[in-house]
Motif scaffolding. Structure first.
Motif, PDB file in Angstrom:
ATOM      1  N   GLU A 200      40.562  10.593  -3.617  1.00 41.41           N
ATOM      2  CA  GLU A 200      41.938  10.821  -4.038  1.00 41.41           C
ATOM      3  C   GLU A 200      42.853   9.725  -3.507  1.00 41.41           C
ATOM      4  O   GLU A 200      43.761   9.256  -4.203  1.00 41.41           O
ATOM      5  CB  GLU A 200      42.402  12.181  -3.536  1.00 41.41           C
ATOM      6  CG  GLU A 200      43.813  12.553  -3.969  1.00 41.41           C
ATOM      7  CD  GLU A 200      44.210  13.908  -3.437  1.00 41.41           C
ATOM      8  OE1 GLU A 200      45.396  14.071  -3.081  1.00 41.41           O
ATOM      9  OE2 GLU A 200      43.339  14.793  -3.375  1.00 41.41           O
TER      10      GLU A 200
ATOM     11  N   ASP B 190      41.297  20.714  -7.235  1.00 40.53           N
ATOM     12  CA  ASP B 190      40.309  19.768  -7.750  1.00 40.53           C
ATOM     13  C   ASP B 190      39.777  20.328  -9.065  1.00 40.53           C
ATOM     14  O   ASP B 190      39.007  21.286  -9.077  1.00 40.53           O
ATOM     15  CB  ASP B 190      39.174  19.584  -6.736  1.00 40.53           C
ATOM     16  CG  ASP B 190      38.178  18.502  -7.146  1.00 40.53           C
ATOM     17  OD1 ASP B 190      37.998  18.282  -8.357  1.00 40.53           O
ATOM     18  OD2 ASP B 190      37.581  17.875  -6.262  1.00 40.53           O
ATOM     19  N   TYR B 191      40.186  19.728 -10.183  1.00 45.30           N
ATOM     20  CA  TYR B 191      39.806  20.262 -11.488  1.00 45.30           C
ATOM     21  C   TYR B 191      38.357  19.919 -11.851  1.00 45.30           C
ATOM     22  O   TYR B 191      37.734  20.633 -12.642  1.00 45.30           O
ATOM     23  CB  TYR B 191      40.764  19.752 -12.562  1.00 45.30           C
ATOM     24  CG  TYR B 191      42.127  20.383 -12.458  1.00 45.30           C
ATOM     25  CD1 TYR B 191      42.341  21.685 -12.890  1.00 45.30           C
ATOM     26  CD2 TYR B 191      43.203  19.693 -11.900  1.00 45.30           C
ATOM     27  CE1 TYR B 191      43.584  22.287 -12.778  1.00 45.30           C
ATOM     28  CE2 TYR B 191      44.456  20.283 -11.785  1.00 45.30           C
ATOM     29  CZ  TYR B 191      44.639  21.582 -12.219  1.00 45.30           C
ATOM     30  OH  TYR B 191      45.872  22.172 -12.104  1.00 45.30           O
ATOM     31  N   GLN B 192      37.825  18.861 -11.287  1.00 43.48           N
ATOM     32  CA  GLN B 192      36.426  18.529 -11.551  1.00 43.48           C
ATOM     33  C   GLN B 192      35.494  19.542 -10.903  1.00 43.48           C
ATOM     34  O   GLN B 192      34.501  19.963 -11.495  1.00 43.48           O
ATOM     35  CB  GLN B 192      36.117  17.124 -11.048  1.00 43.48           C
ATOM     36  CG  GLN B 192      36.715  16.008 -11.899  1.00 43.48           C
ATOM     37  CD  GLN B 192      36.295  14.628 -11.434  1.00 43.48           C
ATOM     38  OE1 GLN B 192      35.925  14.430 -10.275  1.00 43.48           O
ATOM     39  NE2 GLN B 192      36.347  13.670 -12.337  1.00 43.48           N
ATOM     40  N   GLN B 193      35.832  19.940  -9.679  1.00 43.54           N
ATOM     41  CA  GLN B 193      34.996  20.912  -8.966  1.00 43.54           C
ATOM     42  C   GLN B 193      35.408  22.349  -9.263  1.00 43.54           C
ATOM     43  O   GLN B 193      34.683  23.282  -8.907  1.00 43.54           O
ATOM     44  CB  GLN B 193      35.090  20.657  -7.452  1.00 43.54           C
ATOM     45  CG  GLN B 193      34.645  19.265  -7.027  1.00 43.54           C
ATOM     46  CD  GLN B 193      33.182  19.023  -7.303  1.00 43.54           C
ATOM     47  OE1 GLN B 193      32.347  19.940  -7.198  1.00 43.54           O
ATOM     48  NE2 GLN B 193      32.832  17.788  -7.664  1.00 43.54           N
TER      49      GLN B 193
ATOM     50  N   ARG C 223      43.610  26.966 -14.637  1.00 48.38           N
ATOM     51  CA  ARG C 223      42.164  26.817 -14.754  1.00 48.38           C
ATOM     52  C   ARG C 223      41.525  28.178 -14.553  1.00 48.38           C
ATOM     53  O   ARG C 223      41.863  28.901 -13.610  1.00 48.38           O
ATOM     54  CB  ARG C 223      41.659  25.815 -13.695  1.00 48.38           C
ATOM     55  CG  ARG C 223      40.142  25.692 -13.554  1.00 48.38           C
ATOM     56  CD  ARG C 223      39.520  24.921 -14.697  1.00 48.38           C
ATOM     57  NE  ARG C 223      38.083  24.793 -14.518  1.00 48.38           N
ATOM     58  CZ  ARG C 223      37.485  23.751 -13.908  1.00 48.38           C
ATOM     59  NH1 ARG C 223      38.222  22.765 -13.420  1.00 48.38           N
ATOM     60  NH2 ARG C 223      36.173  23.693 -13.805  1.00 48.38           N
TER      61      ARG C 223
ATOM     62  N   ALA D  69      42.222  13.829 -11.598  1.00 50.31           N
ATOM     63  CA  ALA D  69      41.468  15.085 -11.557  1.00 50.31           C
ATOM     64  C   ALA D  69      42.024  16.086 -10.561  1.00 50.31           C
ATOM     65  O   ALA D  69      41.422  17.137 -10.353  1.00 50.31           O
ATOM     66  CB  ALA D  69      40.000  14.800 -11.217  1.00 50.31           C
ATOM     67  N   THR D  70      43.165  15.779  -9.942  1.00 53.43           N
ATOM     68  CA  THR D  70      43.692  16.674  -8.924  1.00 53.43           C
ATOM     69  C   THR D  70      45.189  16.917  -9.108  1.00 53.43           C
ATOM     70  O   THR D  70      45.898  16.143  -9.759  1.00 53.43           O
ATOM     71  CB  THR D  70      43.466  16.104  -7.506  1.00 53.43           C
ATOM     72  OG1 THR D  70      44.165  14.850  -7.387  1.00 53.43           O
ATOM     73  CG2 THR D  70      41.985  15.898  -7.234  1.00 53.43           C
TER      74      THR D  70
END
Length: 325
Positions: free
Chosen positions: A262, A229-232, A212, A195-196
């Motif tokens: 991570e 951080d793609y989740q956040q 993003r 996710a990073t």
């Protein structure tokens, strides 16, 4: 004008010159003009050589066998003559269209293509034809494609250190999932996890496109570190000593203020077995320290002394980090 447009124009000029010279009717002045065009740049000479090669290849193509048939009745027509200039114009038009299309396709074919992986217990170094060097961290995989106008590397998994040879005519691009890193010549690392995406620069200038919505292009200089951080849907910039960029190449990973969530993904790669977190607060806890990448268990065993957690080794080989109660 873009590089792509410039090359397309050169390809068209090469096709036109090839058509005119094939007619055998160039004057001495036109031959001199052609020689000047050819000597103008390496791109002109290469485009004309490509056109000659393309014509030779087409000339060698096998013709299909056509079965004999009874001749059809022919009605005589009055002869018509096509003006030579009209025929040359038609030939030039066809060559321009074909040459432009095939010239474009020629540039889309990679001149160099390879895939490489590092094992779970080894680092791997790649020496590329242009003088660039890649070092793959444990368990990492890349795909390399070099084209006439660009150099591309896809980081499929893990982390890599890049020492890129300068070439203003062929920018160097690293694709890592949604994110993209672009340079001309520099030294930097790219790390990709679930996710990073993390980039750290040792030397030169690096542009990072997060890929993003809501996250802008980032320009990094020596000592800059970026974590996405793609989740956040967030990014975090920080400073690191340039000597620590790619420190894992010497077997010692030095990290500063790294989130445990991570770090657990990296530990999974170094151990060759999953490390999972049990507890909502654990992933956000941050650590600084160093890790011997060839002996990750020593660091794992020391974790309960650094954070309030306990280690649970499960039967399937998964190491569970659970908050201590």
């Amino acid at each position: 004008m873009t590089i792509e447009q410039g090359m397309a124009e050169i390809d068209e000029q090469a096709a036109l010159w090839f058509s005119r010279r094939s007619s055998g009717r160039l004057s001495a002045a036109e031959e001199a003009e052609f020689a000047a065009w050819l000597a103008h740049s390496e791109q002109h000479a290469q485009a004309y050589a490509d056109m000659q090669l393309l014509w030779d290849d087409c000339d060698q193509l096998a013709r299909p066998d056509v079965p004999a048939a009874e001749p059809a009745p022919v009605t005589p027509l009055a002869p018509r003559r096509r003006a030579p200039t009209a025929w040359l114009a038609l030939a030039a038009t066809v060559l321009l269209a074909v040459g432009g299309l095939l010239g474009y396709q020629w540039r889309q074919l990679p001149q160099l293509e390879l895939s490489a992986s590092a094992g779970q217990h080894e680092l791997r170094q790649l020496q590329l034809a242009d003088g660039s060097e890649l070092t793959l961290n444990l368990g990492s995989t890349v795909q390399v494609r070099y084209y006439r106008d660009r150099r591309e590397v896809s980081l499929i998994a893990g982390e890599a250190y890049f020492s890129v040879a300068p070439d203003a005519e062929r920018p160097f691009r690293v694709d890592a999932g949604a994110g993209r890193v672009e340079v001309v010549g520099t030294r930097f690392t790219v790390r990709r996890s679930l996710a990073t995406l993390a980039v750290a620069v040792e030397q030169g200038h690096v542009a990072v496109q997060p890929g993003r919505d809501g996250l802008a292009l980032q320009q990094l200089q020596p000592g800059d570190s970026l974590e996405i951080d793609y989740q956040q849907g967030a990014l975090r910039r920080s400073q690191v000593p340039t000597a620590e960029v790619g420190s894992w190449r010497d077997g010692l990973l030095v990290f500063r203020d790294r989130p445990l969530g991570e770090l657990a993904q990296e530990l999974s790669r170094y151990r060759g077995r999953p490390v999972q977190l049990d507890g909502a607060g654990l992933a956000a806890r941050r650590l600084s320290g160093s890790l011997d990448i060839h002996q990750p268990e020593r660091f794992v065993q020391a974790l309960p002394q650094l954070l309030p957690l306990e280690l649970i080794e499960q039967a399937d080989g998964v190491l569970l980090l659970r908050e201590r109660k």
